[in-house]
Design a protein around this motif. Sequence first.
Motif: not given
Length: 419
Positions: A138-145, A383-385, A402-419
């Motif tokens: 879900m986080v990878s799709f930009g969901v934070t709650t 969410v950063i697209l 979705v490229e990056k997801v930030i949860k309460r100021g913390v980077l919790v998902f980064d498609k760039v890093k995964l590639s």
Amino acid sequence: MKNLIIKNAAELVTCRGNRAKKGREMSELHVIPDGTVVIEDGIITAVGNSQEICAYLDESNYEVIDASGKAVLPGFVDSHTHLVFGGYRAEEFSWRLRGDSYMEIMQRGGGIINTVKATRQASKAELLASAKKRLDSMVSFGVTTVEGKSGYGLDDETEIKQLEVMQQLNEEHPVDVVSTFLGAHAVPNEYKGREDEFIDFLIDKVLPVVSERKLAEFCDVFCEQNVFSVEQSRRLLRKAQEFGLGVKLHADEIVQLGGAELAAELGAVSADHLLQASDAGIKALAEAGVVATLLPGTAFSLKAPYARGRFMIDQGCAVALATDMNPGSCFTESIPLIFALAVLYMNLSIEEAVTAFTINGAAAVGRADKIGSLDVGKYGDVVILEFPSYKYIPYHIGVSTVEKVIKRGVLVFDKVKLS
Ligand SMILES: O=C(O)CC1=NCN=C1
Ligand SMILES: [Zn+2]
């Protein structure tokens, strides 16, 4: 990384507001071109034009993400999921492809009861591990709650087990989980033909524990023909309100039973599904300010008619969108699929769909004051697209933008890093 600057966004989609948006308001996204959002200790402290904000900030005190050429939005809120469950129902999916209906399968002992058996047998550790994997997706799709429901126990022990697992997810996973007690999801075999006694059992034996231990913020019910009647639903939900829980309903999903009207009568926080809701029910939801949470993935999966989203918004409803992720009627956590279905088959505008997955999803879980928009004082859920506009979300059909997801100021998902 708690102090963060996300700057130079091609589109900073703020979705500004601290309550559900209804009717025409749903189209207003308050987009800031070349925008910047500043997060300190997990909370948004500044939102605005990049030049104005960056002129006074000493960037050396922050992590900095340059969002040039990218759209930036509030974290998505998936306000209707059956997140915690054991087992799967892939076999039933193939039965439905050959023509069996969801209710026929349910009435012959499959469906929810099938998942109940597997969930009662599963250990807490097994339920926790599988739910964590779903949250990661879900986080990878930009969901934070995420709103998660019980409802696969239909007894005290397993309903509590599911809610305890969601409490543990809140402690162990970055995504915030909002818990809903859905003990009235189906009639368990041991109460077949004795539905009123089952409602009594939930009221006398389970609700008090859920309330006492603060295991859930909401109570939900499958108000449906051959499941729980409007009267049984009213009795349970009124009692839940006495115990201090908010109320939601699975309403008018398969037949027009009057669930929407009941949701308006009770002042529910949301009425969900609404595929068959009546004109009167829709008007009552609009007047009562009940969020209409639409789940087009379920209509798609069941090959059922879509809820009348366009009509609801034109009648002044606040509409939210969610996945209804569950092992039976809609096994998906794909936000882009739901987005595409909403704009292609329910005739929502892309702007209305963004509102429905942000501030209105937040309102559907009673948190429009904390999440769902990029406003000062709210959680830094962002969410950063990969693309320069929110318009790419449904346009790139079914694929996550979705490229990056930030949860309460913390980077919790980064498609760039995964590639
Ligand atoms: O089938 C399931 O497990 C979830 C569901 N509840 C009501 N409609 C679908
Ligand atoms: Zn559901």
